[in-house]
Design a protein around this motif. Structure first.
Motif, PDB file in Angstrom:
ATOM      1  N   ALA A 105     -51.863-112.599 -48.759  1.00 19.49           N
ATOM      2  CA  ALA A 105     -52.788-114.051 -49.209  1.00 19.49           C
ATOM      3  C   ALA A 105     -52.829-115.167 -48.726  1.00 19.49           C
ATOM      4  CB  ALA A 105     -52.652-113.928 -50.606  1.00 19.49           C
ATOM      5  N   ALA A 106     -51.395-115.615 -48.400  1.00 19.97           N
ATOM      6  CA  ALA A 106     -51.383-117.153 -48.083  1.00 19.97           C
ATOM      7  C   ALA A 106     -52.096-116.867 -47.043  1.00 19.97           C
ATOM      8  CB  ALA A 106     -49.877-117.525 -47.816  1.00 19.97           C
ATOM      9  N   SER A 107     -51.704-115.829 -45.717  1.00 19.49           N
ATOM     10  CA  SER A 107     -52.697-115.776 -44.605  1.00 19.49           C
ATOM     11  C   SER A 107     -54.357-115.915 -43.986  1.00 19.49           C
ATOM     12  CB  SER A 107     -51.940-114.682 -43.568  1.00 19.49           C
ATOM     13  OG  SER A 107     -50.075-115.013 -43.924  1.00 19.49           O
ATOM     14  N   VAL A 108     -54.555-114.976 -45.011  1.00 24.85           N
ATOM     15  CA  VAL A 108     -55.864-115.399 -45.226  1.00 24.85           C
ATOM     16  C   VAL A 108     -56.407-115.766 -46.223  1.00 24.85           C
ATOM     17  CG1 VAL A 108     -55.504-112.214 -44.721  1.00 24.85           C
ATOM     18  CG2 VAL A 108     -56.176-113.135 -47.237  1.00 24.85           C
ATOM     19  N   THR A 109     -56.431-116.557 -47.056  1.00 29.60           N
ATOM     20  CA  THR A 109     -57.390-118.278 -47.963  1.00 29.60           C
ATOM     21  C   THR A 109     -56.423-119.508 -46.930  1.00 29.60           C
ATOM     22  OG1 THR A 109     -54.605-118.244 -48.821  1.00 29.60           O
ATOM     23  CG2 THR A 109     -55.808-117.202 -49.614  1.00 29.60           C
ATOM     24  N   ASN A 110     -58.024-120.146 -47.410  1.00 33.91           N
ATOM     25  CA  ASN A 110     -57.942-121.171 -46.697  1.00 33.91           C
ATOM     26  C   ASN A 110     -57.192-122.454 -47.376  1.00 33.91           C
ATOM     27  OD1 ASN A 110     -60.233-122.806 -48.464  1.00 33.91           O
ATOM     28  ND2 ASN A 110     -61.556-121.259 -47.214  1.00 33.91           N
ATOM     29  N   ASP A 111     -57.447-124.048 -47.107  1.00 32.84           N
ATOM     30  CA  ASP A 111     -56.701-124.574 -47.129  1.00 32.84           C
ATOM     31  C   ASP A 111     -57.483-125.427 -48.459  1.00 32.84           C
ATOM     32  OD1 ASP A 111     -54.170-124.636 -45.821  1.00 32.84           O
ATOM     33  OD2 ASP A 111     -55.330-125.778 -43.782  1.00 32.84           O
ATOM     34  N   ASN A 112     -58.260-124.396 -48.630  1.00 28.54           N
ATOM     35  CA  ASN A 112     -59.178-125.271 -49.791  1.00 28.54           C
ATOM     36  C   ASN A 112     -58.607-124.277 -51.367  1.00 28.54           C
ATOM     37  OD1 ASN A 112     -60.786-127.506 -48.904  1.00 28.54           O
ATOM     38  ND2 ASN A 112     -61.963-126.336 -48.160  1.00 28.54           N
TER      39      ASN A 112
ATOM     40  N   ALA B 240     -61.876-110.224 -58.811  1.00 33.68           N
ATOM     41  CA  ALA B 240     -61.709-110.780 -57.156  1.00 33.68           C
ATOM     42  C   ALA B 240     -61.731-111.628 -56.535  1.00 33.68           C
ATOM     43  CB  ALA B 240     -63.686-111.369 -57.118  1.00 33.68           C
ATOM     44  N   TYR B 241     -61.317-112.318 -57.941  1.00 37.41           N
ATOM     45  CA  TYR B 241     -60.413-113.599 -57.849  1.00 37.41           C
ATOM     46  C   TYR B 241     -59.002-113.332 -56.925  1.00 37.41           C
ATOM     47  CZ  TYR B 241     -57.683-118.045 -59.206  1.00 37.41           C
ATOM     48  OH  TYR B 241     -56.896-118.592 -59.352  1.00 37.41           O
ATOM     49  N   SER B 242     -58.035-112.761 -57.872  1.00 40.55           N
ATOM     50  CA  SER B 242     -56.507-111.885 -56.904  1.00 40.55           C
ATOM     51  C   SER B 242     -56.607-110.828 -55.511  1.00 40.55           C
ATOM     52  CB  SER B 242     -55.957-111.502 -58.192  1.00 40.55           C
ATOM     53  OG  SER B 242     -56.416-110.475 -58.754  1.00 40.55           O
ATOM     54  N   ASP B 243     -58.860-110.677 -55.704  1.00 42.29           N
ATOM     55  CA  ASP B 243     -58.661-109.459 -54.647  1.00 42.29           C
ATOM     56  C   ASP B 243     -58.180-109.878 -53.520  1.00 42.29           C
ATOM     57  OD1 ASP B 243     -59.835-107.019 -53.607  1.00 42.29           O
ATOM     58  OD2 ASP B 243     -61.041-106.934 -54.285  1.00 42.29           O
ATOM     59  N   ILE B 244     -57.456-109.842 -52.668  1.00 46.14           N
ATOM     60  CA  ILE B 244     -57.066-109.777 -50.834  1.00 46.14           C
ATOM     61  C   ILE B 244     -58.412-109.273 -50.280  1.00 46.14           C
ATOM     62  CG2 ILE B 244     -56.482-109.502 -49.008  1.00 46.14           C
ATOM     63  CD1 ILE B 244     -53.129-109.556 -50.265  1.00 46.14           C
ATOM     64  N   TYR B 245     -58.801-108.679 -50.134  1.00 41.14           N
ATOM     65  CA  TYR B 245     -60.239-108.529 -49.628  1.00 41.14           C
ATOM     66  C   TYR B 245     -61.251-109.580 -50.017  1.00 41.14           C
ATOM     67  CZ  TYR B 245     -58.171-104.456 -48.403  1.00 41.14           C
ATOM     68  OH  TYR B 245     -57.524-103.090 -47.231  1.00 41.14           O
ATOM     69  N   THR B 246     -61.393-110.195 -50.612  1.00 42.49           N
ATOM     70  CA  THR B 246     -62.052-111.302 -51.234  1.00 42.49           C
ATOM     71  C   THR B 246     -62.266-112.248 -50.207  1.00 42.49           C
ATOM     72  OG1 THR B 246     -62.325-110.807 -53.564  1.00 42.49           O
ATOM     73  CG2 THR B 246     -63.377-113.351 -52.899  1.00 42.49           C
ATOM     74  N   TYR B 247     -60.688-112.695 -49.758  1.00 42.73           N
ATOM     75  CA  TYR B 247     -60.759-113.803 -49.153  1.00 42.73           C
ATOM     76  C   TYR B 247     -60.595-112.991 -47.178  1.00 42.73           C
ATOM     77  CZ  TYR B 247     -59.499-115.931 -53.740  1.00 42.73           C
ATOM     78  OH  TYR B 247     -59.538-115.780 -54.939  1.00 42.73           O
ATOM     79  N   VAL B 248     -59.855-111.978 -47.234  1.00 40.70           N
ATOM     80  CA  VAL B 248     -60.157-111.629 -46.020  1.00 40.70           C
ATOM     81  C   VAL B 248     -62.186-111.642 -45.162  1.00 40.70           C
ATOM     82  CG1 VAL B 248     -60.454-109.059 -44.644  1.00 40.70           C
ATOM     83  CG2 VAL B 248     -58.783-109.701 -46.034  1.00 40.70           C
ATOM     84  N   ALA B 249     -62.708-111.393 -46.071  1.00 41.37           N
ATOM     85  CA  ALA B 249     -64.642-111.057 -45.824  1.00 41.37           C
ATOM     86  C   ALA B 249     -64.501-113.060 -45.823  1.00 41.37           C
ATOM     87  CB  ALA B 249     -65.199-110.583 -47.455  1.00 41.37           C
TER      88      ALA B 249
END
Length: 364
Positions: free
Chosen positions: A183-190, A280-289
């Protein structure tokens, strides 16, 4: 006549015992055959290799910094840092950030798995920072994720002070820590940057810029990347619910305050009752997409044991397939470790870790 009747009764009794024994053995054989996949996993877990780990905390290969605070919201926000002597490669060592597992409710920066990782990699020239974060009992989602991203930024800001190279960073996590590392790797700095790291204001005033939590390599060890019900996966893998419950009895404690699983406890709401937006808020695939593309810049190493009875290997398979399509096959590596259960020591054998080291050496 009495003797004859007694002999017949004895023979009948023996026959009944033989029949009952045969029926029991047949029943056991039938169960084992019906659940042969689960039986195989259980046997492999029971006979798995064990690494004897020296309990000494002494280390002569470099400097150790224990319980270094990286934020001030909680006493749980600290890390342990090991920096090898630069004479090993004549350059500042690369940084390897480690995130322990434990179902979001157990363990700390000195978990067995974290120790096995940093003992190997610090002795092979890597600076290792093993992170402690707020567990679910103290702070619900996304507290632990915010902690990890704050720790990464802290480590970047203080690289010169401790003497490692933070220009290129790898992050590793196992099980629940796998979720956090990914999650730390696929989320952005916002996203999930709410925790202020120590020295943040000073750094931003001095440089005029904000530090990114971006990493270069994400190492996912049997990560619990899906915070959802696993029943369908266990059914597909041929593992009955009672086997899963027995294997994970360590998770069934009063610490979850009545929630049905640790994922629900961490989010303070039963996952089965969440709205699609909440999921969706905690779903890693949200941020992957949202965030991953061909030029994303992060490479992935994914490893999972094929006898894991805690996190279904299908989670790692799906994650690998998804990421491969987005970043390209050359930027993601998937390793199935045969015979390994959840957090099995074989995952931390010299043979396995040497392969990971080659990957880090070539890509950092």
């Amino acid at each position: 006549m009495a003797h004859f009747e007694g002999e017949m009764m004895r023979k009948n009794k023996n026959s009944r015992i033989l029949i009952i024994t045969a029926v029991l053995l047949l029943s056991i054989a039938s169960v084992l055959f019906a659940y042969r996949s689960a039986a195989h996993m259980v046997i492999k877990n029971m006979t798995a290799m064990h690494i004897d780990m020296d309990e000494s905390t002494e280390w002569s290969g470099g400097k150790s910094y224990i319980k270094v605070p990286y934020a001030l919201d909680s006493q749980s926000q600290y890390l342990d840092l090991y920096v090898p002597n630069t004479a090993i490669n004549e350059e500042a060592p690369h940084l390897f950030v480690l995130v322990h597992g434990g179902g979001f409710i157990f363990n700390d920066s000195q978990s067995r798995q974290a120790q096995l990782m940093y003992r190997y990699f610090r002795d092979n020239g890597y600076a290792c920072a093993t992170i402690n974060y707020r567990l679910a009992q103290e702070e619900p989602f996304p507290g632990a994720l915010c902690d990890v991203k704050a720790a990464v930024r802290f480590l970047k800001a203080h690289a010169d002070e401790y003497g490692y190279d933070a220009e290129h960073i790898a992050i590793w996590g196992e099980s629940a820590g796998g979720y956090l590392a990914v999650a730390a790797s696929v989320t952005n700095d916002n996203e999930f940057m709410d925790v202020e790291y120590i020295g943040q204001k000073e750094y931003e005033e001095r440089t005029g810029e904000k530090l990114s939590a971006k990493v270069d390599i994400c190492v996912d060890y049997y990560g619990a990347v899906e915070l959802t019900d696993k029943s369908d996966d266990w059914k597909t893998l041929g593992v009955p619910k009672f086997v899963v419950n027995i294997a994970n009895s360590w998770l069934h404690t009063d610490v979850m305050e009545g929630y049905s699983d640790v994922e629900s406890f961490w989010q303070r709401k039963e996952t089965s009752q969440m709205s699609e937006e909440e999921k969706a808020y905690s779903d890693i695939y949200t941020y992957v997409a949202e965030n991953i593309s061909k030029d994303f810049g992060v490479k992935f190493w994914i490893a999972h044991g094929d006898c894991d009875i805690t996190v279904p290997i299908l989670q790692s398979e799906r994650f690998y397939d998804t990421v491969k399509e987005l970043v390209g096959e050359g930027n993601v590596f998937y390793r199935v470790v045969e015979g390994s259960g959840h957090a099995g020591d074989i995952m931390y054998s010299d043979e396995e870790l040497s392969g990971l080291k080659i990957f880090l050496d070539e890509n950092l």
